[in-house]
Write an enzyme that holds these catalytic residues in place. Structure first.
Site, PDB file in Angstrom:
ATOM      1  N   SER A 102       0.819  -1.210   0.000  1.00 47.14           N
ATOM      2  CA  SER A 102       0.000   0.000   0.000  1.00 47.14           C
ATOM      3  C   SER A 102       0.858   1.267   0.000  1.00 47.14           C
ATOM      4  O   SER A 102       1.585   1.530  -0.939  1.00 47.14           O
ATOM      5  CB  SER A 102      -0.944  -0.041   1.207  1.00 47.14           C
ATOM      6  N   ASP A 241      -2.536   6.207  -3.551  1.00 48.12           N
ATOM      7  CA  ASP A 241      -1.391   5.562  -2.929  1.00 48.12           C
ATOM      8  C   ASP A 241      -0.896   4.435  -3.826  1.00 48.12           C
ATOM      9  O   ASP A 241      -1.385   4.247  -4.948  1.00 48.12           O
ATOM     10  CB  ASP A 241      -1.724   5.064  -1.517  1.00 48.12           C
ATOM     11  N   ASP A 243      -1.179   1.249  -4.090  1.00 50.68           N
ATOM     12  CA  ASP A 243      -2.081   0.233  -4.657  1.00 50.68           C
ATOM     13  C   ASP A 243      -3.439   0.804  -5.011  1.00 50.68           C
ATOM     14  O   ASP A 243      -4.366   0.063  -5.343  1.00 50.68           O
ATOM     15  CB  ASP A 243      -2.223  -0.970  -3.726  1.00 50.68           C
ATOM     16  N   ASP A 245      -5.947   2.116  -3.438  1.00 48.99           N
ATOM     17  CA  ASP A 245      -7.189   1.892  -2.690  1.00 48.99           C
ATOM     18  C   ASP A 245      -7.518   3.057  -1.768  1.00 48.99           C
ATOM     19  O   ASP A 245      -8.495   3.001  -1.028  1.00 48.99           O
ATOM     20  CB  ASP A 245      -7.144   0.570  -1.908  1.00 48.99           C
TER      21      ASP A 245
END
Length: 446
Positions: A102, A241, A243, A245
């Site tokens: 992340s 960010d 990833d 999400d």
């Protein structure tokens, strides 16, 4: 064996326990055995990843473990985490895996699992996988070993899905949009979707090299998107960010807005349209008191959970609610997705800009936040300063001093070796004093 799963899957420094190739192989085999308990054929798993260098190592190790227990593996390549949730369900897979840490630096990595319904695994399922990891893992017979192949159109399928969340009668024509992809998983997805919907796109953070993910860019460094907004005279900046999400927004003046402001806007809009289920927004204990006061004034309710979008989703499903998220920018809309989705949230905000004709600066200022201060105290291995009597007495005294004027929240991070010290108070001098004294005491006791 140490506990593997934290608040959001398994995470750690690459090539150190538990983020080693050996553990990834064993974890893949354990997950394959857990989801193939009936020993039948035709089981499949989709695997996505972000742009970290260590993703290659972990992807191959997981694939080896999964195929060794008879799972057929479909490799998506770099895609956002929410794409894995969507494609797990869309492709009728038994399991989805996302390889990502992340917002963490490139030296970290992580593994997140999704069940066949596209939602992150329950605590019970994670415990079941851990139990198999700790024991003997039964491999498949030679004739039952699984296959692996790359899926070339996974990203495209997700992009088409995300666009369906944008109102069919609207376009982004005339809007200049900065999108900072953090050199991460959405480095192609986000700019392409925004361009296809008509926006003039200024892409930032779209040249991943395996080591620059989240480095001075993305949602953890929104100043980069803010500088681009001002330099290009853009209408809005979107910072994702690694990833994709989570999302942080930047208005046309360069000011930053967090997830609380986005959730406030969506909650009021959805309530007005009669589609906010239970007239309730689900958020974590980290969300600002100002958000709660604002929602109450609108006749709406805020239900708080522990930190982590998985806790938010669990509460949403239990209560039948359809909007939730975190101050950090995870926005969960279960009418559309099974997990936080930064791009999907961006499209919801942009649709409101188009529909209302309002500037971003007006829409991202839904409420006045109560002054909030957060400090992260990094810990040496094995340290637990919260067990110190001196620290506990200091915390109790500070909680008493804040009574009626604010609140104090101290918690261990589930993804990094940190203790987070957060306080809110209308007295900014007391606020700074409270957080700094506790942080220094924790450092001294570590």
């Amino acid at each position: 064996m140490d506990k593997l799963f934290g608040t959001d899957g398994i995470r750690g420094q690459a090539n150190q326990f538990p983020m080693t190739a050996e553990m990834a192989l064993r974890l893949g085999a354990a997950a394959g055995r857990f989801f193939r308990r009936d020993h039948s054929d035709g089981h499949r798993v989709v695997i996505g990843k972000d742009t970290r260098m260590s993703g290659y190592m972990l992807e191959n190790a997981l694939t080896a473990g999964l195929t060794s227990t008879g799972m057929n593996v479909l490799l998506l390549g770099p895609v956002p985490t929410p794409a894995v949730g969507y494609l797990t369900r869309s492709m009728r897979a038994d399991l989805g895996v996302m390889i990502s840490a992340s917002h963490n630096p490139h030296t970290d990595n992580g593994i997140k699992f999704f069940g066949p319904d596209g939602f992150k695994l329950s605590d019970e399922a994670e415990a079941g996988i851990e139990a198999i990891v700790a024991g003997e893992i039964q491999p498949a017979q030679p004739q039952n070993i699984g296959r692996a192949r790359r899926i070339e159109d996974g990203r495209g399928r997700y992009q088409e899905f995300v666009k369906t969340s944008f109102p069919s009668g609207l376009r982004l024509d005339g809007l200049k949009v900065v999108v900072d992809c953090a050199h991460g998983a959405a480095y192609r997805t986000a700019p392409e979707v925004l361009w296809e919907l008509g926006a003039e796109v200024i892409p930032v953070g779209v040249a991943p090299d395996g080591r620059n993910i989240n480095a001075g860019c993305g949602s953890t460094h929104p100043e980069t998107a803010a500088a681009a907004v001002l330099a290009h005279g853009a209408d809005i900046g979107i910072a994702l960010d690694g990833d994709a999400d989570r999302i942080i927004l930047v208005d046309e003046t360069g000011k930053v807005a967090d997830g609380d402001q986005i959730m406030a806007l969506l909650a009021v809009r959805w309530a007005t349209e009669g589609r906010l289920r239970g007239n309730t927004l689900v958020a974590t204990v980290m969300s600002n008191l100002g958000l709660e006061t604002f929602l109450t004034g609108q006749g709406l309710r805020l239900q708080r959970t522990a930190v982590g979008d998985r806790h938010v989703v669990t509460a949403m499903r239990a209560g039948g609610f359809n909007l939730g998220g975190e101050q950090s920018g995870h926005i969960v809309m279960t009418d559309h997705a099974t997990t936080g989705d930064g791009l999907l949230a961006a499209l919801q905000f942009l649709s409101e800009m188009v529909r209302s004709g309002e500037k971003a600066s007006r829409l991202v200022r839904q409420f006045q936040p109560v002054p909030q201060r957060l400090r992260n105290v990094r810990l040496p291995a094995g340290a637990d300063p919260l067990k110190s009597d001196l620290v506990q007495r200091l915390i109790a005294g500070k909680e008493s001093s804040l009574m009626g004027r604010g609140r104090l929240l101290i918690r261990k991070s589930g993804t990094e070796p940190l203790i987070r010290v957060m306080a809110e108070c209308t007295d900014e001098h007391l606020l700074a004093q409270t957080v700094d004294e506790i942080a220094e005491a924790l450092q001294g006791a570590a």
